[in-house]
Design a protein around this motif. Structure first.
Motif, short mmCIF file in Angstrom:
data_model
loop_
_atom_site.label_atom_id
_atom_site.label_comp_id
_atom_site.label_asym_id
_atom_site.label_seq_id
_atom_site.Cartn_x
_atom_site.Cartn_y
_atom_site.Cartn_z
N VAL A 194 0.82 -1.21 0.00
CA VAL A 194 0.00 0.00 0.00
C VAL A 194 0.86 1.26 0.00
O VAL A 194 0.49 2.28 -0.62
N LEU A 195 2.03 1.21 0.63
CA LEU A 195 2.90 2.38 0.68
C LEU A 195 3.56 2.67 -0.66
O LEU A 195 4.06 3.78 -0.89
N HIS A 200 -2.90 7.94 -2.06
CA HIS A 200 -2.70 8.65 -0.79
C HIS A 200 -3.84 8.40 0.20
O HIS A 200 -3.62 8.35 1.41
N ILE A 203 -3.18 5.06 1.68
CA ILE A 203 -1.99 5.14 2.54
C ILE A 203 -2.34 5.76 3.89
O ILE A 203 -1.94 5.25 4.94
N TRP A 206 -4.28 3.30 5.91
CA TRP A 206 -3.40 2.26 6.44
C TRP A 206 -2.62 2.79 7.65
O TRP A 206 -2.48 2.10 8.66
N ARG A 207 -2.11 4.01 7.52
CA ARG A 207 -1.33 4.60 8.62
C ARG A 207 -2.18 4.76 9.88
O ARG A 207 -1.72 4.50 11.00
#
Length: 234
Positions: A194-195, A200, A203, A206-207
């Protein structure tokens, strides 16, 4: 921002501020850190700043006279938003507190030593008492350095990428998610796909998920604080 640090060991303190971000902040004129040797404010010919405690307890206590002399001399020159004392029984230092202090124009930080300071200093001069943890240090210099580091880095312009500071651990009540950099694969250990996706929105999602999960595993107390705050507001 100007921070005046009151200490028995100015040479030890100054070295900490002569490197990295703290040095750059001062060179840019965004922060000014001034050290004051409390021995210079002593009323004795030998520069004594401590004495035996009344009541016969063990150890020494920092005397009221040199501390009062130093603080009053500084306050005669400018207004200070807070006079901070680094005390083991003070309020626990936190990121929200660092955020708040970073908005100040002038701060005094008194480094405790020995068995502490004469209580009259705390009663009449100190506006905020801060601890950096439930343990005892030889002196308050290390605590003062920690506080100043956390505060100065938040002053606008100190860090080139201000968004980086806003994404630090604890800014949103969570610890930071895992971070990766090049190469994308090392010894078969891959960076999460994903990174590398360029999406974005995914991402960021996910973060956030990783930050919440890591906080649950490593600092569940932070989530409890958030729940308690919500309950209080309701």
């Amino acid at each position: 921002m100007r921070i005046d640090i009151l200490t028995l060991f100015p040479n030890m303190m100054s070295m900490f501020f002569e490197e990295s971000i703290l040095k750059r902040a001062q060179k840019k004129g965004l922060a000014e850190v001034v050290f004051h040797d409390l021995h210079d404010y002593s009323l004795t010919r030998y520069g004594s700043v401590d004495d035996y405690p009344y009541g016969g307890a063990a150890g020494m206590v920092m005397s009221v006279e040199p501390l009062a002399n130093c603080i009053e001399a500084l306050q005669a020159e400018r207004h200070y938003d807070d006079v901070i004392y680094t005390a083991p029984d003070g309020e626990m230092f936190s990121q929200p507190m660092a955020n708040q202090l970073s908005l100040a124009q002038n701060l005094i930080v008194l480094c405790g030593h020995y068995k502490g300071v004469d209580e009259r200093v705390r009663e009449h001069f100190i506006t905020r008492e801060i601890s950096i943890g439930d343990y005892v240090l030889t002196g308050g210099e290390l605590a003062a350095a920690v506080i100043c580091d956390a505060v100065i880095r938040l002053v606008p312009g100190v860090i080139g990428d201000e968004q980086s500071a806003l994404a630090d651990s604890y800014q949103d009540g969570l610890v930071a998610p895992p971070e990766y950099t090049r190469p994308p694969e090392f010894r078969g250990w891959r960076v999460p796909d994903v990174l590398l996706s360029g999406n974005h929105q995914k991402i960021e999602q996910w973060r956030m998920e990783q930050a919440i999960q890591r906080t649950k595993e490593r600092r569940p107390d932070l989530l409890k604080k958030q729940d308690n705050n919500k309950t209080t507001i309701l």
